[in-house]
Enzyme design. Structure first.
Site, PDB file in Angstrom:
ATOM      1  N   ASP A 166      -2.097  50.574 -13.092  1.00 57.05           N
ATOM      2  CA  ASP A 166      -1.159  49.505 -13.435  1.00 57.05           C
ATOM      3  C   ASP A 166      -1.749  48.603 -14.514  1.00 57.05           C
ATOM      4  O   ASP A 166      -1.053  48.202 -15.452  1.00 57.05           O
ATOM      5  CB  ASP A 166      -0.836  48.705 -12.171  1.00 57.05           C
ATOM      6  CG  ASP A 166       0.130  47.567 -12.436  1.00 57.05           C
ATOM      7  OD1 ASP A 166       1.279  47.841 -12.830  1.00 57.05           O
ATOM      8  OD2 ASP A 166      -0.271  46.393 -12.267  1.00 57.05           O
TER       9      ASP A 166
ATOM     10  N   GLU B 152       1.119  56.001 -12.485  1.00 52.92           N
ATOM     11  CA  GLU B 152       0.094  54.990 -12.751  1.00 52.92           C
ATOM     12  C   GLU B 152      -1.282  55.507 -12.347  1.00 52.92           C
ATOM     13  O   GLU B 152      -2.271  55.320 -13.079  1.00 52.92           O
ATOM     14  CB  GLU B 152       0.426  53.707 -11.993  1.00 52.92           C
ATOM     15  CG  GLU B 152       1.653  52.981 -12.522  1.00 52.92           C
ATOM     16  CD  GLU B 152       1.990  51.732 -11.713  1.00 52.92           C
ATOM     17  OE1 GLU B 152       2.743  50.889 -12.224  1.00 52.92           O
ATOM     18  OE2 GLU B 152       1.486  51.590 -10.574  1.00 52.92           O
TER      19      GLU B 152
END
Length: 236
Positions: A57, A129
């Site tokens: 992220d 991610e």
């Protein structure tokens, strides 16, 4: 004669690396990125991709921010933020994951697979991610940036599109302009622990058939459901 048994998931992983444009030096790192937390449920604790998701992220956020600063040198902070959130959203990550065939390569519990986990936008977005984090750890920042640029080019083009950045507002404006009642969002299901819930939301407008989507928050699921309805009906 020896008959070679082909592992479908292994083939999917090889295809994933091809579409990603990167071959891992450490295959165990890739396997970790593809391992969903459901694998450890009801068994001894096993490593999953949640920690890599946390790192991914942040890595993705930095790459997106740099790309936007370079692509839109005259844009103000507000515009950059709107574009940024569209590019790092769960839906954007899930779409890219689908495009590169990440779903078939995932390691899921049998129950999660049966319930459609390989097509679940939340699982796919999180795994995307984690995959970016794994590339970063395996090859460094320049390597993950080289993977990121072609994968996110369409998201970059759509980042200023109100449809993708705020589908709920788009759907509400369409309904008003076409004499329809305001869109209605209903919680169909809520599962998972209190600290990490998964919402399933149904979006309905007028006489159109409803559409459902999942998300880690009610707002995220509502946006995903609205976007699915808009795209399915090709609303303008």
């Amino acid at each position: 004669m020896t008959i070679r048994v082909t592992n479908p998931r292994q083939k999917a992983i090889e295809a994933l690396e091809t579409r990603l444009g990167y071959r891992f030096k450490d295959p165990a790192l890739l396997e970790l990125a593809l391992t969903h937390a459901s694998v450890a449920e009801g068994a001894r604790r096993m490593a999953d991709n949640e920690r890599l998701e946390f790192l991914g992220d942040r890595v993705l956020g930095l790459m997106v921010a740099e790309a936007l600063m370079e692509a839109f040198p005259d844009a103000e902070e507000g515009e950059l933020s709107r574009r940024f959130h569209g590019m790092v959203s769960r839906d954007a990550c899930a779409k890219i994951a689908t495009d590169i065939g990440l779903g078939p390569a995932l390691r899921l519990a049998a129950g999660e697979t049966k319930s459609g986990g390989r097509n679940n936008p939340t699982i796919l977005g999180d795994a995307m991610e984690a995959l970016m984090a794994a590339v970063y750890k395996d090859g460094g920042y320049a390597t993950v940036l080289a993977c990121f640029q072609p994968l996110w080019q369409d998201a970059m083009k759509n980042s200023g599109d109100a449809l993708h950045t705020n589908p709920k507002s788009f759907l509400q404006e369409w309904a008003a302009a076409n004499g329809k009642s305001a869109p209605c969002y209903t919680i169909i299901n809520r599962q998972g622990p209190d600290h990490a819930p998964i919402f399933t939301i149904e979006a309905r407008v007028g006489q159109l058939a409803p559409e459902t989507a999942t998300g880690r928050s009610r707002q995220e699921a509502e946006k995903a459901a609205a976007l699915r309805l808009i795209e399915r009906e090709n609303l303008k």
